[in-house]
Design a protein around this motif. Structure first.
Motif, mmCIF file in Angstrom:
data_model
loop_
_atom_site.group_PDB
_atom_site.id
_atom_site.type_symbol
_atom_site.label_atom_id
_atom_site.label_comp_id
_atom_site.label_asym_id
_atom_site.label_seq_id
_atom_site.Cartn_x
_atom_site.Cartn_y
_atom_site.Cartn_z
ATOM 1 N N VAL A 1 -1.065 -16.294 6.960
ATOM 2 C CA VAL A 1 0.335 -16.077 6.604
ATOM 3 C C VAL A 1 0.758 -14.711 7.154
ATOM 4 O O VAL A 1 0.185 -13.682 6.783
ATOM 5 C CB VAL A 1 0.532 -16.127 5.068
ATOM 6 C CG1 VAL A 1 2.007 -15.974 4.710
ATOM 7 C CG2 VAL A 1 -0.019 -17.429 4.498
ATOM 8 N N CYS A 2 1.728 -14.722 8.058
ATOM 9 C CA CYS A 2 2.171 -13.497 8.729
ATOM 10 C C CYS A 2 3.615 -13.235 8.309
ATOM 11 O O CYS A 2 4.480 -14.090 8.509
ATOM 12 C CB CYS A 2 2.110 -13.662 10.238
ATOM 13 S SG CYS A 2 0.519 -14.292 10.822
ATOM 14 N N VAL A 3 3.843 -12.085 7.715
ATOM 15 C CA VAL A 3 5.136 -11.815 7.098
ATOM 16 C C VAL A 3 5.799 -10.600 7.744
ATOM 17 O O VAL A 3 5.140 -9.608 8.073
ATOM 18 C CB VAL A 3 4.922 -11.548 5.580
ATOM 19 C CG1 VAL A 3 6.221 -11.174 4.901
ATOM 20 C CG2 VAL A 3 4.324 -12.785 4.910
ATOM 21 N N ASN A 4 7.130 -10.683 7.855
ATOM 22 C CA ASN A 4 7.984 -9.629 8.419
ATOM 23 C C ASN A 4 7.698 -9.380 9.899
ATOM 24 O O ASN A 4 7.082 -8.388 10.277
ATOM 25 C CB ASN A 4 7.884 -8.322 7.608
ATOM 26 C CG ASN A 4 8.974 -7.336 8.015
ATOM 27 O OD1 ASN A 4 10.018 -7.721 8.568
ATOM 28 N ND2 ASN A 4 8.734 -6.055 7.783
ATOM 29 N N HIS A 5 8.200 -10.266 10.706
ATOM 30 C CA HIS A 5 8.077 -10.153 12.165
ATOM 31 C C HIS A 5 8.765 -8.874 12.626
ATOM 32 O O HIS A 5 9.903 -8.597 12.251
ATOM 33 C CB HIS A 5 8.761 -11.383 12.787
ATOM 34 C CG HIS A 5 8.625 -11.469 14.258
ATOM 35 N ND1 HIS A 5 9.636 -11.913 15.076
ATOM 36 C CD2 HIS A 5 7.589 -11.187 15.075
ATOM 37 C CE1 HIS A 5 9.229 -11.909 16.329
ATOM 38 N NE2 HIS A 5 7.989 -11.469 16.358
ATOM 39 N N LYS B 1 2.575 -7.778 7.638
ATOM 40 C CA LYS B 1 1.452 -8.212 6.803
ATOM 41 C C LYS B 1 0.860 -9.493 7.398
ATOM 42 O O LYS B 1 1.605 -10.416 7.734
ATOM 43 C CB LYS B 1 1.994 -8.487 5.399
ATOM 44 C CG LYS B 1 0.954 -8.708 4.356
ATOM 45 C CD LYS B 1 1.497 -8.453 2.953
ATOM 46 C CE LYS B 1 2.374 -9.587 2.471
ATOM 47 N NZ LYS B 1 2.807 -9.441 1.075
ATOM 48 N N VAL B 2 -0.464 -9.547 7.553
ATOM 49 C CA VAL B 2 -1.154 -10.758 8.024
ATOM 50 C C VAL B 2 -2.278 -11.040 7.030
ATOM 51 O O VAL B 2 -3.211 -10.247 6.900
ATOM 52 C CB VAL B 2 -1.729 -10.565 9.452
ATOM 53 C CG1 VAL B 2 -2.511 -11.795 9.896
ATOM 54 C CG2 VAL B 2 -0.627 -10.247 10.452
ATOM 55 N N LYS B 3 -2.145 -12.156 6.298
ATOM 56 C CA LYS B 3 -3.105 -12.452 5.226
ATOM 57 C C LYS B 3 -3.689 -13.842 5.379
ATOM 58 O O LYS B 3 -2.981 -14.772 5.774
ATOM 59 C CB LYS B 3 -2.387 -12.431 3.866
ATOM 60 C CG LYS B 3 -1.896 -11.081 3.449
ATOM 61 C CD LYS B 3 -2.977 -10.343 2.713
ATOM 62 C CE LYS B 3 -2.519 -8.936 2.377
ATOM 63 N NZ LYS B 3 -3.589 -7.982 2.267
ATOM 64 N N ARG B 4 -4.952 -13.992 5.011
ATOM 65 C CA ARG B 4 -5.529 -15.333 4.891
ATOM 66 C C ARG B 4 -5.310 -15.803 3.468
ATOM 67 O O ARG B 4 -5.547 -15.038 2.535
ATOM 68 C CB ARG B 4 -7.026 -15.291 5.177
ATOM 69 C CG ARG B 4 -7.311 -15.372 6.659
ATOM 70 C CD ARG B 4 -8.754 -15.065 6.931
ATOM 71 N NE ARG B 4 -8.859 -13.691 7.400
ATOM 72 C CZ ARG B 4 -9.855 -13.256 8.130
ATOM 73 N NH1 ARG B 4 -10.849 -14.051 8.451
ATOM 74 N NH2 ARG B 4 -9.881 -12.020 8.552
ATOM 75 N N PHE B 5 -4.877 -17.034 3.312
ATOM 76 C CA PHE B 5 -4.583 -17.541 1.971
ATOM 77 C C PHE B 5 -5.071 -18.975 1.844
ATOM 78 O O PHE B 5 -4.851 -19.799 2.731
ATOM 79 C CB PHE B 5 -3.071 -17.482 1.716
ATOM 80 C CG PHE B 5 -2.668 -17.969 0.356
ATOM 81 C CD1 PHE B 5 -3.069 -17.300 -0.790
ATOM 82 C CD2 PHE B 5 -1.891 -19.113 0.219
ATOM 83 C CE1 PHE B 5 -2.691 -17.750 -2.051
ATOM 84 C CE2 PHE B 5 -1.514 -19.574 -1.042
ATOM 85 C CZ PHE B 5 -1.921 -18.880 -2.179
#
Ligand SMILES: C[S@@+](CC[C@H](N)C(=O)[O-])C[C@H]1O[C@@H](n2cnc3c(N)ncnc32)[C@H](O)[C@@H]1O
Length: 245
Positions: free
Chosen positions: A195-199, A176-180
């Motif tokens: 925010v980049c989650v779960n490499h 997941k790659v999100k702007r927050f």
């Protein structure tokens, strides 16, 4: 005028709250809000805090990972000690500083990279954006190989050129790659956090030249003039050539 008053008032309110709760910066609440939204850190985690001075984010990270965790902070400026953290002074783009960071990790891989890094502003918006995006790309290049599977990466970015390309370059590496935009930074500037989650290093493989092509298209320049060296991800920042140049 009224908008400006509201922004200043909100910033002051976060500053007062930071002082009341013992944090060095109002930015501490930005990291808390990012953590609350994305559940970034767990007790015992290893965290790298890039651009850590004066230490607000380092304080929050040290609280969240607890005594079993490790927090390594690095900045060009000396940062007063933060309980539970190892602080380094140096340029994160410099090989010698990078070696000291790796040494400080004591052989452990990183669970979470947080980067609030901001270069000095020259006042030339386009140049500032290029420098900021290049810095982000270099932090990515250095830290991604140290990030464990399932780890997270958070970086400040400024709205403008290169963001879409950065998002595209990060997507193959994370679920997941999100702007927050945390409440503590809303209305205050063009900053936003990626925010980049779960490499997922097992999926990404090598970055191909598609990122470079996408960047060149984004900058809409038939003969782009690089203002910075190409980073190893293949992500690079180019400056638009203007008529007057
Ligand atoms: C907005 S401040 C960070 C504030 C911090 N998150 C806090 O809450 O206390 C950005 C920092 O990035 C640092 N910085 C800029 N370029 C850097 C580089 N190449 N290497 C290390 N730090 C850098 C600056 O010195 C500055 O202290």
């Amino acid at each position: 005028m009224a908008d400006r008053w509201v922004q200043d008032h909100q910033r002051d309110a976060w500053r007062r709250q930071a002082v009341a709760e013992g944090y060095r910066t109002r930015s501490a609440f930005k990291l808390k809000q990012i953590h609350n939204k994305f559940s970034l850190m767990l007790k015992g985690d290893v965290v790298l805090d890039v651009g850590c001075h004066p230490g607000g984010w380092t304080q929050v990270a040290a609280e969240l990972v607890g005594e079993e965790g490790v927090v390594v902070g690095v900045d060009l400026e000396p940062t007063k000690p933060v309980e539970g953290a190892r602080i380094l002074v140096g340029d994160i783009t410099d090989g010698e500083t990078q070696s000291r960071v790796v040494e400080s990790l004591g052989g452990r891989s990183i669970n979470v990279v947080v980067s609030d890094i901001s270069p000095d502003i020259t006042g030339r918006w386009e140049m500032d954006q290029a420098i900021a995006m290049d810095l982000v790309a270099k932090v990515v290049d250095f830290s991604l190989p140290l990030l464990c599977p399932g780890g997270s990466f958070v970086t400040k970015v400024f709205q403008g050129y290169g963001i879409e390309e950065l998002v595209a370059a990060m997507k193959p590496h994370f679920s997941k790659v999100k702007r927050f935009s945390p409440e503590a930074s809303r209305n205050s500037s063009s900053e936003v956090y990626l925010v980049c989650v779960n490499h997922k290093p097992w999926v990404a493989g090598e970055q191909g030249p598609e990122v470079v092509t996408a960047m060149e298209k984004a900058f809409d320049d038939s003969s782009p003039e690089p203002v910075t060296e190409m980073a190893a991800t293949g992500f690079r920042v180019v400056r638009k050539r203007h008529e007057e140049e």
